[in-house]
Design a protein around this motif. Sequence first.
Motif, mmCIF file in Angstrom:
data_model
loop_
_atom_site.group_PDB
_atom_site.id
_atom_site.type_symbol
_atom_site.label_atom_id
_atom_site.label_comp_id
_atom_site.label_asym_id
_atom_site.label_seq_id
_atom_site.Cartn_x
_atom_site.Cartn_y
_atom_site.Cartn_z
ATOM 1 N N GLU A 1 -18.122 -23.706 11.043
ATOM 2 C CA GLU A 1 -17.918 -24.649 12.151
ATOM 3 C C GLU A 1 -18.042 -26.091 11.678
ATOM 4 O O GLU A 1 -17.223 -26.950 12.039
ATOM 5 N N ASP A 2 -19.048 -26.373 10.843
ATOM 6 C CA ASP A 2 -19.236 -27.741 10.363
ATOM 7 C C ASP A 2 -18.115 -28.168 9.417
ATOM 8 O O ASP A 2 -17.646 -29.314 9.472
ATOM 9 N N PHE A 3 -17.680 -27.284 8.544
ATOM 10 C CA PHE A 3 -16.559 -27.627 7.668
ATOM 11 C C PHE A 3 -15.310 -27.911 8.507
ATOM 12 O O PHE A 3 -14.535 -28.822 8.198
ATOM 13 N N GLY A 4 -15.138 -27.140 9.583
ATOM 14 C CA GLY A 4 -14.019 -27.388 10.482
ATOM 15 C C GLY A 4 -14.108 -28.750 11.141
ATOM 16 O O GLY A 4 -13.095 -29.459 11.282
ATOM 17 N N LYS A 5 -15.326 -29.148 11.545
ATOM 18 C CA LYS A 5 -15.526 -30.472 12.153
ATOM 19 C C LYS A 5 -15.172 -31.578 11.162
ATOM 20 O O LYS A 5 -14.538 -32.581 11.521
ATOM 21 N N ALA A 6 -15.593 -31.397 9.907
ATOM 22 C CA ALA A 6 -15.270 -32.386 8.882
ATOM 23 C C ALA A 6 -13.758 -32.529 8.740
ATOM 24 O O ALA A 6 -13.234 -33.644 8.586
ATOM 25 N N LEU A 7 -13.051 -31.412 8.810
ATOM 26 C CA LEU A 7 -11.590 -31.434 8.659
ATOM 27 C C LEU A 7 -10.890 -32.013 9.878
ATOM 28 O O LEU A 7 -9.814 -32.601 9.756
ATOM 29 N N GLU A 8 -11.500 -31.864 11.055
ATOM 30 C CA GLU A 8 -10.927 -32.504 12.241
ATOM 31 C C GLU A 8 -10.941 -34.022 12.093
ATOM 32 O O GLU A 8 -10.026 -34.716 12.552
ATOM 33 N N ILE A 9 -11.977 -34.526 11.437
ATOM 34 C CA ILE A 9 -12.128 -35.972 11.264
ATOM 35 C C ILE A 9 -11.307 -36.469 10.088
ATOM 36 O O ILE A 9 -10.666 -37.518 10.142
ATOM 37 N N ARG A 10 -11.334 -35.697 8.996
ATOM 38 C CA ARG A 10 -10.606 -36.086 7.784
ATOM 39 C C ARG A 10 -9.787 -34.876 7.315
ATOM 40 O O ARG A 10 -10.291 -34.012 6.597
ATOM 41 N N ALA A 11 -8.522 -34.850 7.713
ATOM 42 C CA ALA A 11 -7.685 -33.663 7.488
ATOM 43 C C ALA A 11 -7.428 -33.385 6.007
ATOM 44 O O ALA A 11 -7.067 -32.259 5.650
ATOM 45 N N THR A 12 -7.609 -34.386 5.160
ATOM 46 C CA THR A 12 -7.337 -34.213 3.724
ATOM 47 C C THR A 12 -8.610 -33.959 2.912
ATOM 48 O O THR A 12 -8.600 -34.112 1.692
ATOM 49 N N PHE A 13 -9.680 -33.554 3.584
ATOM 50 C CA PHE A 13 -10.977 -33.379 2.920
ATOM 51 C C PHE A 13 -10.953 -32.066 2.123
ATOM 52 O O PHE A 13 -11.299 -30.995 2.626
ATOM 53 N N ALA A 14 -10.540 -32.167 0.854
ATOM 54 C CA ALA A 14 -10.320 -30.966 0.032
ATOM 55 C C ALA A 14 -11.589 -30.138 -0.131
ATOM 56 O O ALA A 14 -11.541 -28.896 -0.102
ATOM 57 N N GLU A 15 -12.722 -30.809 -0.307
ATOM 58 C CA GLU A 15 -13.971 -30.075 -0.515
ATOM 59 C C GLU A 15 -14.335 -29.250 0.716
ATOM 60 O O GLU A 15 -14.840 -28.130 0.604
ATOM 61 N N ALA A 16 -14.049 -29.801 1.894
ATOM 62 C CA ALA A 16 -14.336 -29.053 3.129
ATOM 63 C C ALA A 16 -13.436 -27.823 3.238
ATOM 64 O O ALA A 16 -13.884 -26.748 3.651
ATOM 65 N N TYR A 17 -12.157 -27.968 2.872
ATOM 66 C CA TYR A 17 -11.257 -26.804 2.867
ATOM 67 C C TYR A 17 -11.778 -25.726 1.924
ATOM 68 O O TYR A 17 -11.854 -24.540 2.270
ATOM 69 N N ASN A 18 -12.134 -26.148 0.717
ATOM 70 C CA ASN A 18 -12.604 -25.193 -0.291
ATOM 71 C C ASN A 18 -13.878 -24.481 0.162
ATOM 72 O O ASN A 18 -13.982 -23.243 0.077
ATOM 73 N N ASN A 19 -14.831 -25.244 0.664
ATOM 74 C CA ASN A 19 -16.113 -24.670 1.059
ATOM 75 C C ASN A 19 -15.977 -23.789 2.303
ATOM 76 O O ASN A 19 -16.658 -22.756 2.417
#
Length: 204
Positions: free
Chosen positions: A177-195
Motif C-alpha cells: 500500500e505504501d509503495f503504491g502511495k509513493a507511485l501515486e505521487i511520483r509515477a516514475t519512482f523506480a525503487e517503489a516499483y521494484n520494492n
Amino acid sequence: ARPNQAKAWDSLGRMRYAEAIETAWRGVDPRKTLEQAIEAHTRALGLDDGPAETWNSRSNAWHDMADAEAERGVDSRPTLAKAISDIEQVIRRLPNAAEAWTNRANLRLAVARAGAARGEDPRTELDRAAEDFGRAIALDLGYPVAYLGRGNAWKERGEAEAERGGDPRAAYGKAIEDFGKALEIRATFAEAYNNRGNARVALG
C-alpha cells in the motif's frame, strides 16, 4: 564574532563532507574525511549550538560514517546512535519538518538492519522507523520518499516475521500500500516499483 566563527567551521564541515562523498564514489574509504567533517561541525556547535542546519549536517556525516563502517563489517550501531542524537536536536528545533522525521526513520531502519545482520530481532526498530515515517507523512502527505521508507520498513517487518515463523501478510500488505502511495505521487519512482514487486512476490 562567535557566530561568524561558527559559520566558518560549519562551512568547512560541509566542504569536508562533500569531499568524503566524492571519496566514497571513487571506492576509497571516506572515514578519515568524514571525521574531519564531524570535527568541524563539532567546533561550530561548540561556538553556536542553535542552528538546526549544523546539527543536521553532522547527523548526515555520522550516518555516512556508519554506512562506511557497515560496508567494512564493523557494527555501525554506536555511530548510528550519534546520528540519531543529532537529528533529534533538529527535530526539537523544527518539529514540523517532515525531512527531519524521515532522516530519523532512515537511521532507525539502519539500526534494524545492523542488528539483523548480527542475527538480532529487528522488529522493534522497524516499528520505530515505520512510526517516524508516519510522522513525516502526517506533516507532508505528498512526500513520496516517506511512503517509500515506510514501505521498506513494513517489507522488512514482514521478512522478519516470516523468518521467525510468524504471519507476514499484514506487514507485506502495508508495504504494498505504501509503495503504491509513493507511485501515486511520483509515477516514475523506480525503487517503489521494484520494492512493490518484491513485496507482492513475498506475499504470494
